[in-house]
Design an enzyme around this catalytic site. Structure first.
Site, PDB file in Angstrom:
ATOM      1  N   ARG A 120     105.441  56.277  33.089  1.00  0.00           N
ATOM      2  CA  ARG A 120     106.170  55.220  33.858  1.00  0.00           C
ATOM      3  C   ARG A 120     106.026  54.130  32.825  1.00  0.00           C
ATOM      4  NH1 ARG A 120     103.897  55.015  39.610  1.00  0.00           N
ATOM      5  NH2 ARG A 120     101.978  56.440  38.858  1.00  0.00           N
TER       6      ARG A 120
ATOM      7  N   SER B  56      96.108  58.092  28.821  1.00  0.00           N
ATOM      8  CA  SER B  56      95.027  58.993  30.281  1.00  0.00           C
ATOM      9  C   SER B  56      94.957  60.342  29.270  1.00  0.00           C
ATOM     10  CB  SER B  56      95.087  59.610  30.822  1.00  0.00           C
ATOM     11  OG  SER B  56      95.997  58.926  32.112  1.00  0.00           O
TER      12      SER B  56
ATOM     13  N   ASP C 191      93.185  56.200  32.247  1.00  0.00           N
ATOM     14  CA  ASP C 191      93.852  56.103  34.052  1.00  0.00           C
ATOM     15  C   ASP C 191      92.823  55.702  34.660  1.00  0.00           C
ATOM     16  OD1 ASP C 191      93.010  58.672  33.067  1.00  0.00           O
ATOM     17  OD2 ASP C 191      94.787  59.714  34.083  1.00  0.00           O
TER      18      ASP C 191
HETATM   19  C1  BG6 Z   1      99.040  58.247  38.239  1.00  0.00           C
HETATM   20  C2  BG6 Z   1      98.514  57.405  37.306  1.00  0.00           C
HETATM   21  O1  BG6 Z   1      98.784  57.129  40.054  1.00  0.00           O
HETATM   22  O2  BG6 Z   1      97.625  59.250  38.429  1.00  0.00           O
HETATM   23  C3  BG6 Z   1      97.908  57.585  36.418  1.00  0.00           C
HETATM   24  O3  BG6 Z   1      99.175  55.953  37.769  1.00  0.00           O
HETATM   25  C4  BG6 Z   1      97.047  58.502  36.336  1.00  0.00           C
HETATM   26  O4  BG6 Z   1      97.455  56.546  35.288  1.00  0.00           O
HETATM   27  C5  BG6 Z   1      97.870  60.437  37.154  1.00  0.00           C
HETATM   28  O5  BG6 Z   1      97.617  59.665  35.457  1.00  0.00           O
HETATM   29  C6  BG6 Z   1      97.263  60.491  37.642  1.00  0.00           C
HETATM   30  O6  BG6 Z   1      97.291  61.781  38.942  1.00  0.00           O
HETATM   31  P1  BG6 Z   1      98.339  62.716  37.915  1.00  0.00           P
HETATM   32  O7  BG6 Z   1      98.781  63.643  38.931  1.00  0.00           O
HETATM   33  O8  BG6 Z   1      99.930  62.479  38.081  1.00  0.00           O
HETATM   34  O9  BG6 Z   1      97.686  63.546  36.311  1.00  0.00           O
HETATM   35  C1  GLC Z   2      92.162  64.172  30.782  1.00  0.00           C
HETATM   36  C2  GLC Z   2      91.909  63.452  29.747  1.00  0.00           C
HETATM   37  C3  GLC Z   2      91.302  62.110  30.356  1.00  0.00           C
HETATM   38  C4  GLC Z   2      92.436  61.392  32.214  1.00  0.00           C
HETATM   39  C5  GLC Z   2      92.188  62.958  32.509  1.00  0.00           C
HETATM   40  C6  GLC Z   2      93.131  62.537  33.678  1.00  0.00           C
HETATM   41  O1  GLC Z   2      90.643  64.984  30.887  1.00  0.00           O
HETATM   42  O2  GLC Z   2      91.470  63.781  29.039  1.00  0.00           O
HETATM   43  O3  GLC Z   2      91.543  61.000  29.343  1.00  0.00           O
HETATM   44  O4  GLC Z   2      91.306  60.658  32.096  1.00  0.00           O
HETATM   45  O5  GLC Z   2      93.047  63.444  32.622  1.00  0.00           O
HETATM   46  O6  GLC Z   2      94.108  61.651  33.320  1.00  0.00           O
END
Ligand code: BG6
Ligand code: GLC
Ligand code: BG6
Ligand code: GLC
Length: 917
Positions: free
Chosen positions: A539, A602, A656
């Site tokens: 995003r 992340s 994240d």
């Molecule tokens: C989102 C966050 O809501 O959730 C992201 O904005 C995050 O930063 C994500 O990585 C984690 O959840 P998923 O299921 O999208 O990996």
């Molecule tokens: C993976 C990444 C980590 C992140 C997590 C959730 O473990 O290594 O940095 O926070 O995924 O998205």
């Protein structure tokens, strides 16, 4: 010559007169075809009523589901015990169903008496007696110390919720043991059997005698789909479409329904047919007002009906010159076998004379003729009534199958049907007349119900063995409290390793300093750009923070990152990201605006300041080349430069988890932990500076990105990793890495499920043993599907539909197993999260020297958000493992972009302040 003629005339005149007399007296018992068709229609309505969920409670014909779903297919085999209780004879049997293909059944049996004091005494004594007989049988047959499955033929109405359970609704016929109605007869018998230490028997199936009969006959004739008993009692069962059975979940296939038609009329539906004789008989029975249809039909009652009629006729002076013997006054003195004997073709009249004489009467020739005719009318009415109800069942079967003509077989048993000379012929004829569009074959069950019961038991025993195999697999995913405590303590150890300078490099849980040192205080303000890369969605966001009011407005756009870019070169990846930013700026009309940017990235990054982050290694689905070991902020800056269209001020790079903690921390200052249960699994928390040996300074706190996903990469949790976890790991982009993440996060749970399903299918326990192409496809079980499948509100049929969407053609049984597998896998994940979280909250409590810690955890991720049970199990586990911490889980509604912008705002302010200095 004349004399002979005269004699003949006299005889036939006598006969005619007697028959006329009896016909007149029993006028009401003779049923025309019109009446029979009417009764047939009434019974059709009764069946419908019994099948409906709302109407069943008040229906007199109970239409009981039997959980017998298929007729034998010849693959049944094994050695079984069988009990046959409730007909005229009680039997114990050993049934040997031969190896596949041969269709050979051998039986050894023994009859045992059923004295009235036992069948009308105390319930527990009845079952003790039955168990004693069983033990005796096993002893004489040398079966002691052999573990055998048992099928119980129990010929009374039982409400079943599964094959191996049945709540007795009411006794019928001659039985009336106390304290059994309303209880499960299988448990009662099991309890009694357990008292015999030297026998080991497992009751696998409870079957009504009609069901046993149908199955016995179906073993020889696969067209058989109805079972009828006309014996001591009367009843029928048939195969009904599952979609018509409201009381059982699932719409697929068929299930045998025990109609318990004996109770037809108990609500008054047959009052116009019942006679004064029927009423008198009912009043003198063990169960007045009950089984009214049965009382007009079955063996226990036909003789008695005849006796009541004869007595009445004698009283009216129509028989025996008005004389009545005391035997004729005595209940039960005429039995059905007498009725059958009196109706015999040749010896009938002689038999009648003998029977009446035995009753202390002095019958004339005319009396004998009349009595014989009474018998005929009574037994004919019985056959007619049975025919009407059976015709209703046949019509229902034909309509269910949407056929113009039905070809079918009815399995028959019961002493009336077997020993009465005219009964079968009459019954067959009337049925064929009532349903001319059915070609019915009547097949006598030569070997009783037990052969069929053994078939049902054989199937149940196969299902039980399969269940055991499935349970063994599911058990691998069940963690004990001790195991979870062990995970918690190991996690804690890894935290310490990661934080200490000496051990940091070897530590698997990297405990990365983030240079985020405080929570937002509400003074942050401005317009920021944010990127959110690494979760399900990529995003780009514009975040407007207004100071003082703690209010934030966000605009965002989701962009796709194609797989070839995620796993292409680093340059391509960052060029793509910049392209998305350009599109977004365009879309927002912000081209040229030089906004500060916070980059939620992340993945594990080693940071030396808030705006520097060297990627340690990719995790999850990313694998772009030339990135590991590089500073992600530099790579983004270079890509912006390459494009040479706009400039951006990259102020912060944020994991994240950290973004999530900040997002929640903006609303709840007690939020000092960030948790992601999404594509990946990770946690960050505020740590005392003095504990962070990698960063100078002892004052205050700093957020640590634990990167706990890598927990276990040193093998420390290999004891709880299953063969399926290992398979998933081997097939992943980063084998051997992120072992804890691979047991807990959305990207992998579906894969674990898929591996289990493949294995169960290989073992022949699912999908008819066929591994489809779809099941071979990696990634078909996305988190959202797991979550949908596990939803409690979902009926089995809907689970099946989801599986069908996934290209998996499943039966109802398959769907149940798939749901269980999903449940076991996601439950373990939530518990492991709980153990990890317990480790950190306990650490925080101890570090602060608190008796009791109150703390909030900001949580995000699709697994947490979509899964119906995840958050509850997580919460329960933390509570159990860290009882002195009061942990509040707070869902991050706005994603980490908001938190990243807040961090950027703080960093920007500090930057500004430094410049001004
Ligand atoms: C989102 C966050 O809501 O959730 C992201 O904005 C995050 O930063 C994500 O990585 C984690 O959840 P998923 O299921 O999208 O990996
Ligand atoms: C993976 C990444 C980590 C992140 C997590 C959730 O473990 O290594 O940095 O926070 O995924 O998205
Ligand atoms: C037997 C069956 O052949 O018939 C029993 O094995 C059944 O299960 C019985 O109950 C019904 O007939 P009756 O006349 O013995 O009640
Ligand atoms: C009675 C019982 C029924 C049984 C029938 C024939 O009607 O209630 O369960 O099938 O007798 O034995």
């Amino acid at each position: 010559m004349f004399a002979v003629h005269l004699m003949a005339f006299y005889c036939s005149k006598l006969k005619e007169d007697q028959i006329k007399k009896v016909d007149r007296f029993l006028y009401h018992m003779r049923l025309s075809d019109e009446t029979l068709l009417d009764i047939m229609a009434r019974f059709q309505a009764e069946m419908q009523k019994g099948l409906g969920k709302d109407t069943n409670p008040t229906a007199s014909v109970k239409m009981l589901p039997t959980f017998v779903r298929a007729i034998p297919d010849g693959s049944e085999n094994g050695e079984f015990l069988s009990l046959d209780l409730g007909g005229s004879k009680f039997r114990v049997l050993k049934v040997q169903v031969s190896e596949e293909g041969k269709r050979n059944v051998q039986m050894e049996s023994q009859f045992y008496p059923t004295p009235n004091e036992i069948i009308r005494g105390n319930g527990s004594e009845l079952f003790d007696y039955v168990a004693d007989c069983l033990a005796n049988f096993m002893k004489t047959k040398g079966l002691k110390h052999k573990k055998l499955p048992l099928g119980l033929t129990f010929s009374f109405p039982c409400r079943q919720t599964k094959l191996e359970e049945g709540i007795l609704l009411s006794w019928t016929k001659k039985f009336k043991a106390r304290g059994v109605q309303g209880t499960d007869v299988v448990s009662c018998l099991t309890k009694a059997i357990r008292k015999h230490k030297d026998i080991d028997v497992d009751i696998l199936a409870l079957v009504n005698d009609t069901v046993g009969t149908m199955m016995t006959c179906a073993y020889d004739d696969p067209y058989c789909e109805v079972g009828v008993i006309i014996g001591t009692g009367t009843n029928a069962c048939y195969m009904e479409d599952m979609s018509n059975i409201d009381l059982v979940e699932g719409d697929e296939g068929r299930m045998c329904i025990n109609t318990e038609w004996g109770a037809f009329g108990d609500d008054g539906a047959l009052e116009d047919i019942r006679t004064e004789f029927d009423r008198e008989l009912d009043l003198g029975s063990l169960n007045p007002g009950k089984q009214l249809f049965e009382k007009m039909i079955s063996g226990l009652y036909l003789g008695e009906l005849v006796r009541i009629i004869l007595l009445k006729m004698a009283k009216a002076g129509l028989l025996f010159s008005g004389e009545k013997s005391s035997a004729l006054h005595t209940k039960g003195k005429i039995e059905t076998r007498h009725v059958a004997a009196m109706e015999k073709y040749k010896e009938g009249l002689a038999n009648t004379r003998e029977i009446l004489t035995d009753l202390g009467l002095e019958p004339s020739e005319a009396d004998c003729i009349a009595v014989q005719h009474v018998c005929t009318i009574v037994s004919f009415r019985s056959a007619n009534l049975c025919a009407a109800a059976l015709a209703a069942i046949l019509t229902r079967l034909r309509e269910n199958k949407k056929l113009a003509r039905l070809r079918t077989t009815v399995g028959m048993d019961g002493t009336v049907y077997k020993i009465h000379p005219q009964y079968p012929k009459r019954l067959h004829k009337v049925v064929r007349r009532l349903v001319p569009n059915c070609d019915v074959r009547f097949l006598l069950s030569e070997s009783g119900s037990t052969k069929g019961a053994a078939m049902v038991t054989a199937v149940a025993s196969r299902v039980q063995a399969q269940r055991k195999q499935i349970d063994e697999v599911l058990a691998l995913f069940r963690l004990t409290r001790e195991q979870l405590m062990d995970v918690q303590s190991k996690m804690r150890t890894e935290f310490e390793y990661g934080l200490k300078k000496d051990t940091h490099l070897m530590a698997t849980v990297k405990m990365l300093p983030t240079y985020v040192c405080g929570m937002p205080d509400g003074t942050e303000k401005g317009k920021f750009l944010a990127l959110d890369l690494g979760g399900t969605n990529f995003r780009v966001l514009l975040v407007k923070i207004r100071s003082g009011r703690r209010s934030v407005r966000m605009y965002n756009k989701i962009f796709a990152i194609p797989l070839e870019i995620m796993q292409g070169t680093g340059e391509e990846l960052f060029d793509h990201i910049v392209q998305c930013i350009a599109d977004f700026l365009d879309y927002m009309g912000l081209k040229g605006a030089q906004l500060p940017l916070g980059f939620t990235f992340s993945f594990p990054c080693r940071q030396t300041s808030i705006d520097k982050g060297t990627l340690i290694e990719w995790t999850k689905g990313f694998k772009a080349t030339d990135c590991e070991g590089e500073d992600m902020v530099d790579m983004l800056r270079e890509a912006i430069k390459r494009r040479n269209e706009f400039d951006l001020d990259i102020v912060a790079v944020v994991n994240d988890t950290v973004g999530t903690m900040m997002t929640c921390g903006y609303e709840d200052p007690n939020c000092e932990i960030g948790l992601i249960a999404g594509t990946g699994s990770n946690m960050c928390y505020m740590e005392e500076m003095r504990n962070i040996e990698l960063v100078e300074g002892d004052e205050g706190k700093m957020c640590i990105n634990t990167e706990w996903g890598a927990f276990g990469d040193n093998g420390c949790i290999d004891d709880i990793r299953t063969r399926y976890d290992k398979k998933v790991d081997e097939g992943s982009l980063n084998p051997g890495k992120q072992r804890y993440e691979k047991m807990t996060s959305g990207m992998y749970l579906g894969e674990i499920v898929r591996q289990i399903l493949i294995d169960l299918t290989k073992q022949g326990l699912l999908f008819r043993g066929q591994i489809s192409e779809r099941l071979r496809t990696r990634g078909i079980f996305e988190t959202k599907f797991l979550s949908q499948i596990e939803s409690d509100r979902l009926a089995l049929l809907q689970v099946r539909r989801i599986l069908q969407q996934l290209g998996l053609d499943s039966t109802c049984e398959d769907s149940i197993v798939v749901k269980e597998v999903c449940g076991a896998v996601s439950r373990r994940a939530a518990q492991l999260y709980g153990a990890g979280l317990a480790a950190v909250v306990e650490k925080r409590r101890q570090d602060q020297g608190l008796e009791y810690l109150k703390i909030t955890v900001g949580v995000d991720g699709t697994l947490y958000k979509l899964h119906p049970h995840f958050s509850r199990i997580l919460q329960e586990t933390v509570k159990e493992l860290a009882p002195r911490c009061d942990v509040t889980l707070m869902l991050s509604e706005d994603g980490s972009g908001k938190g990243a912008a807040l961090i950027t705002a703080v960093a920007k302010r500090l930057q500004q302040a430094q410049k001004e200095d």
